[in-house]
Scaffold this active site. Structure first.
Site, PDB file in Angstrom:
ATOM      1  N   LYS A  29       0.840  -1.204   0.000  1.00 49.83           N
ATOM      2  CA  LYS A  29       0.000   0.000   0.000  1.00 49.83           C
ATOM      3  C   LYS A  29       0.873   1.251   0.000  1.00 49.83           C
ATOM      4  O   LYS A  29       0.627   2.198  -0.744  1.00 49.83           O
ATOM      5  CB  LYS A  29      -0.925   0.002   1.229  1.00 49.83           C
ATOM      6  CG  LYS A  29      -2.107  -0.940   1.062  1.00 49.83           C
ATOM      7  CD  LYS A  29      -2.866  -1.143   2.353  1.00 49.83           C
ATOM      8  CE  LYS A  29      -3.913  -2.241   2.154  1.00 49.83           C
ATOM      9  NZ  LYS A  29      -4.507  -2.723   3.397  1.00 49.83           N
ATOM     10  N   ASP A  36     -11.679   2.723   3.799  1.00 45.05           N
ATOM     11  CA  ASP A  36     -12.051   1.306   3.744  1.00 45.05           C
ATOM     12  C   ASP A  36     -13.569   1.144   3.646  1.00 45.05           C
ATOM     13  O   ASP A  36     -14.059   0.055   3.325  1.00 45.05           O
ATOM     14  CB  ASP A  36     -11.548   0.591   5.013  1.00 45.05           C
ATOM     15  CG  ASP A  36     -10.420  -0.382   4.712  1.00 45.05           C
ATOM     16  OD1 ASP A  36     -10.234  -0.724   3.529  1.00 45.05           O
ATOM     17  OD2 ASP A  36      -9.747  -0.803   5.665  1.00 45.05           O
ATOM     18  N   GLN A  82      -5.155  -1.379   9.436  1.00 49.05           N
ATOM     19  CA  GLN A  82      -5.005  -2.733   8.896  1.00 49.05           C
ATOM     20  C   GLN A  82      -5.620  -3.760   9.862  1.00 49.05           C
ATOM     21  O   GLN A  82      -5.295  -3.771  11.045  1.00 49.05           O
ATOM     22  CB  GLN A  82      -3.509  -3.030   8.684  1.00 49.05           C
ATOM     23  CG  GLN A  82      -3.223  -4.357   8.033  1.00 49.05           C
ATOM     24  CD  GLN A  82      -3.692  -4.427   6.583  1.00 49.05           C
ATOM     25  OE1 GLN A  82      -3.503  -3.502   5.802  1.00 49.05           O
ATOM     26  NE2 GLN A  82      -4.345  -5.523   6.224  1.00 49.05           N
TER      27      GLN A  82
END
Ligand code: NAP
Length: 303
Positions: free
Chosen positions: A60, A127, A104
């Site tokens: 990422k 997200d 995460q």
């Protein structure tokens, strides 16, 4: 004679598609930076030392830099308390250089994941897991949409153009894939069926699908004869299996070779949905940045 079987389905190349999405994001970022003096910023928070998560976070960070965004990496020790993590999120929420925040998952056991996700500013929730974004998506309003289903939607629109009136079946109802996927397909005017572990006659349900999205996590669960001829099949599953040579390999939830004889188009595993997820994280960060500054959103990169 060795007769090579020909497959009929078009292979949807997620790797190439994701590269195209990243290139479009990079163009927008370059323009934002040169014309408006704004550089989108993405903060990624990793707690603990899960090796798979570390790989994701590294990928990422690299791709964030490659599209010209600013990456803020926060690697916290496994013993970090929930209060410390929430304090960091409060700082990131208040930081105008940060337009997207990703924590995460999975988090260490002593941390309440729901409480952490709820602490992210919904406008920076790239997200798309915050209940505000889930609710906005569910009521057909402008939201930040989870990356994996957004990537699936982009590939479907690219392949089929309008999805209006098509029968879409989503197998799997997780919060990160199945449910938001169903909402997105409904928003694009599909007739949507969501199947799960308790669905009766899954085979017949799948056979009715013009669009079949499978996100279950069971290797090659869907055989070719469950697929309607000409259907578009999106295989989200990532399963590691032991191959005949003793090595491991990745396969999807759909039996690719079998399904490719029947489907009109199908995503492979690996190289299908997987690469789209980070590309959509970057497009969500760009979208969040444009919204934060009241600028027009990038076309074709949002739901
Ligand atoms: P999950 O949270 O475990 O959900 C699996 C879903 O599949 C559940 O809704 C479950 O039904 C359903 N299911 C399980 N067995 C079934 C069966 N025999 N028949 C019908 N439905 C069944 O999984 P997930 O997080 O959505 O992930 C699914 C797969 O996608 C995994 O392989 C994961 O690795 C992969 N994935 C890939 C990406 C990517 O970037 N490509 C991103 C996320 C996930 P119930 O609700 O009834 O239990």
């Amino acid at each position: 004679m060795n007769i090579r079987e020909t497959t009929r389905a078009a292979r949807i190349d997620g790797k190439a598609f994701a590269a195209g999405v990243r290139a479009r994001v990079a163009d927008h970022v370059a323009e934002l930076t040169s014309v408006q003096g704004i550089t989108p910023g993405l903060a990624v928070v990793l707690v603990g030392e899960d090796p798979a998560s570390e790989v994701y976070v590294r990928n990422k960070a690299r791709q964030t830099r490659e599209v010209g965004m600013t990456g803020f990496e926060h690697k916290l020790a496994a013993e970090t308390t929930q209060a410390e993590l929430l304090a960091l999120l409060a700082r990131l929420n208040a930081d105008p250089a940060v337009h997207g925040i990703l924590v995460q998952l999975p988090l260490p056991r002593h941390i309440d994941t729901e409480a952490v996700l709820a602490a992210i500013d919904p406008a920076k929730d790239v997200d798309g897991f915050h209940v505000s974004n889930v609710g906005l998506l569910g009521t057909g309003q402008k939201a930040l949409v989870p990356c994996t289903p957004l990537g699936c939607l982009m590939m479907l629109r690219d392949r089929l153009g309008s999805l209006r009136g098509l029968n879409a079946v989503v197998v799997g109802r997780s919060n990160i894939v199945g449910r938001p996927m169903a909402q997105l397909l409904l928003r694009d005017d599909c007739t949507v069926t969501v199947a799960h572990r308790h669905s009766r006659d899954l085979e017949a349900i799948c056979r009715g699908a013009d669009i079949l999205v499978v996100a279950v996590g069971r290797p090659r669960m869907i055989p070719g004869d469950w697929i309607k001829p000409g259907a578009t099949v999106i295989d989200v599953g990532i399963n590691r299996i032991e191959a005949e040579d003793g090595r491991t390999r990745l396969v999807g939830d759909v039996d690719f070779d079998d399904a490719a004889r029947v489907a009109g188009a199908i995503t492979p595993v690996p190289g299908g949905v997987g690469p789209m997820t980070i590309a959509c994280l970057l497009s969500n960060t760009l979208t969040a940045c444009c919204r934060a500054h009241g600028l027009p959103e990038p076309e074709g990169l949002t739901a």
